[in-house]
Design a protein around this motif. Structure first.
Motif, mmCIF file in Angstrom:
data_model
loop_
_atom_site.group_PDB
_atom_site.id
_atom_site.type_symbol
_atom_site.label_atom_id
_atom_site.label_comp_id
_atom_site.label_asym_id
_atom_site.label_seq_id
_atom_site.Cartn_x
_atom_site.Cartn_y
_atom_site.Cartn_z
ATOM 1 N N GLY A 107 0.847 -1.194 0.000
ATOM 2 C CA GLY A 107 0.000 0.000 0.000
ATOM 3 C C GLY A 107 0.875 1.233 0.000
ATOM 4 N N CYS A 108 0.487 2.226 -0.794
ATOM 5 C CA CYS A 108 1.300 3.436 -0.921
ATOM 6 C C CYS A 108 0.384 4.626 -1.182
ATOM 7 C CB CYS A 108 2.299 3.272 -2.076
ATOM 8 S SG CYS A 108 3.543 4.595 -2.098
ATOM 9 N N ASP A 109 0.808 5.790 -0.711
ATOM 10 C CA ASP A 109 0.036 7.009 -0.955
ATOM 11 C C ASP A 109 0.500 7.718 -2.222
ATOM 12 O OD1 ASP A 109 2.473 7.659 0.141
ATOM 13 O OD2 ASP A 109 1.706 9.285 1.412
ATOM 14 N N ARG A 137 1.990 7.044 -6.517
ATOM 15 C CA ARG A 137 1.960 6.104 -7.648
ATOM 16 C C ARG A 137 3.042 6.522 -8.648
ATOM 17 N NH1 ARG A 137 -0.795 3.925 -4.515
ATOM 18 N NH2 ARG A 137 -2.777 2.848 -4.770
ATOM 19 N N CYS A 138 4.299 6.248 -8.296
ATOM 20 C CA CYS A 138 5.388 6.630 -9.200
ATOM 21 C C CYS A 138 5.271 5.852 -10.515
ATOM 22 C CB CYS A 138 6.732 6.348 -8.544
ATOM 23 S SG CYS A 138 6.936 7.217 -6.969
ATOM 24 N N GLY A 139 5.487 6.570 -11.629
ATOM 25 C CA GLY A 139 5.401 5.900 -12.933
ATOM 26 C C GLY A 139 6.435 4.811 -13.064
ATOM 27 N N TRP A 140 7.626 5.022 -12.469
ATOM 28 C CA TRP A 140 8.710 4.049 -12.598
ATOM 29 C C TRP A 140 8.823 3.139 -11.390
ATOM 30 C CZ3 TRP A 140 10.882 5.673 -8.309
ATOM 31 C CH2 TRP A 140 11.082 7.030 -8.060
ATOM 32 N N CYS A 141 7.789 3.074 -10.564
ATOM 33 C CA CYS A 141 7.848 2.267 -9.336
ATOM 34 C C CYS A 141 8.346 0.847 -9.635
ATOM 35 C CB CYS A 141 6.458 2.191 -8.703
ATOM 36 S SG CYS A 141 6.435 1.178 -7.213
ATOM 37 N N ASP A 142 9.336 0.406 -8.873
ATOM 38 C CA ASP A 142 9.877 -0.947 -9.092
ATOM 39 C C ASP A 142 9.283 -1.966 -8.118
ATOM 40 O OD1 ASP A 142 11.130 0.013 -6.849
ATOM 41 O OD2 ASP A 142 13.178 -0.347 -7.528
HETATM 42 S S1 SF4 Z 1 8.410 4.018 -5.791
HETATM 43 FE FE1 SF4 Z 1 6.503 2.814 -5.595
HETATM 44 S S2 SF4 Z 1 6.415 2.238 -3.467
HETATM 45 FE FE2 SF4 Z 1 7.906 3.932 -3.597
HETATM 46 S S3 SF4 Z 1 6.704 5.799 -3.258
HETATM 47 FE FE3 SF4 Z 1 6.700 5.455 -5.440
HETATM 48 S S4 SF4 Z 1 4.827 4.273 -5.851
HETATM 49 FE FE4 SF4 Z 1 5.224 4.143 -3.653
#
Ligand code: SF4
Length: 230
Positions: A28-30, A32-37
């Protein structure tokens, strides 16, 4: 607490690179990074509900003295304060990996690994299902960053894609009302594969030499690739 994974590895990023650690990845995260790994802990949260007792027992099953609370965003996980306190009482060194969008509220923590997100993280509106604006509104909170800095030993990690990101980084630092030693500011190349990361190294290293920031590798990608449980 919703937990994506608990695993034993070595720390791949930052001041504790190479230190054997148990990682508790909340789901769960607040943002939503486009490149989230770790999309399995943000865009498509997966995992299982675990009690604090179960998580502590699991962590203590490993020999590592270091424990990393990561995500997703661990600071929005229900029970995270209790978990951190219990693990410290059991003798673990606690790192909290956070985007610093949530106040610490006294969490037990030996190293606050703060990773505020620059605009290179903002997802394209068309594919973000409404998250584009929310991410943009949430991602930078200078006053919250300042509270973490006031309360904890810290490192500030930035994911950098191009040299253009550096002006934005400077603008953010100017908004954080605290003096921050350059050696506490870590620049990490954006990328989830070795070729992309190595391709950004030269630029980042030159910037670090010029401005006194610290270069930060992503050793876990070098050693294991972009895989769960590493
Ligand atoms: S990289 Fe992924 S887990 Fe980290 S803050 Fe961004 S969306 Fe959340």
């Amino acid at each position: 607490m919703f937990v994506a994974e608990i695993f034993h590895s070595i720390q791949g990023e930052g001041e504790l690179t190479g230190v054997p650690s148990v990682f508790v990845r909340t789901s769960g995260c607040d943002l939503r990074c486009g490149w989230c790994d770790t999309k399995y802990a943000s865009w498509r949260p997966e995992g299982e509900e675990m009690s604090v007792d179960e998580i502590v027992a699991n962590v203590l099953g490993y020999s590592a003295d270091y424990c990393v609370l990561t995500g997703g965003e661990p600071m929005i996980a229900k029970g995270i304060h209790e978990l951190a306190a219990r693990l410290r009482s059991a003798g673990k060194h606690i790192t909290v990996e956070t985007a610093a969008t949530v106040l610490p509220n006294g969490i037990t923590c030996d190293l606050a690994s703060l990773s505020p997100k620059l605009s290179n993280s903002t997802p394209a509106a068309a594919s973000a299902n409404g998250w584009n604006e929310r991410h943009e509104r949430t991602r930078l909170q200078p006053e919250i960053i300042a509270q973490w800095i006031d309360g904890y030993d810290f490192q500030l990690k930035f994911v950098v894609a191009t040299e253009n990101d550096l002006q934005e980084l400077d603008d953010l630092l100017a908004l954080v009302p605290r003096p921050i030693p350059r050696s506490k500011i870590l620049l990490m190349p954006e990328g989830t594969d070795i070729a992309t990361i190595r391709g950004r190294d030269e630029t980042l290293i030159e910037v670090c030499k010029r401005q006194g920031y610290r270069y930060c590798n992503r050793l876990q990608i070098d050693l294991f690739g972009n895989k769960k449980g590493t």
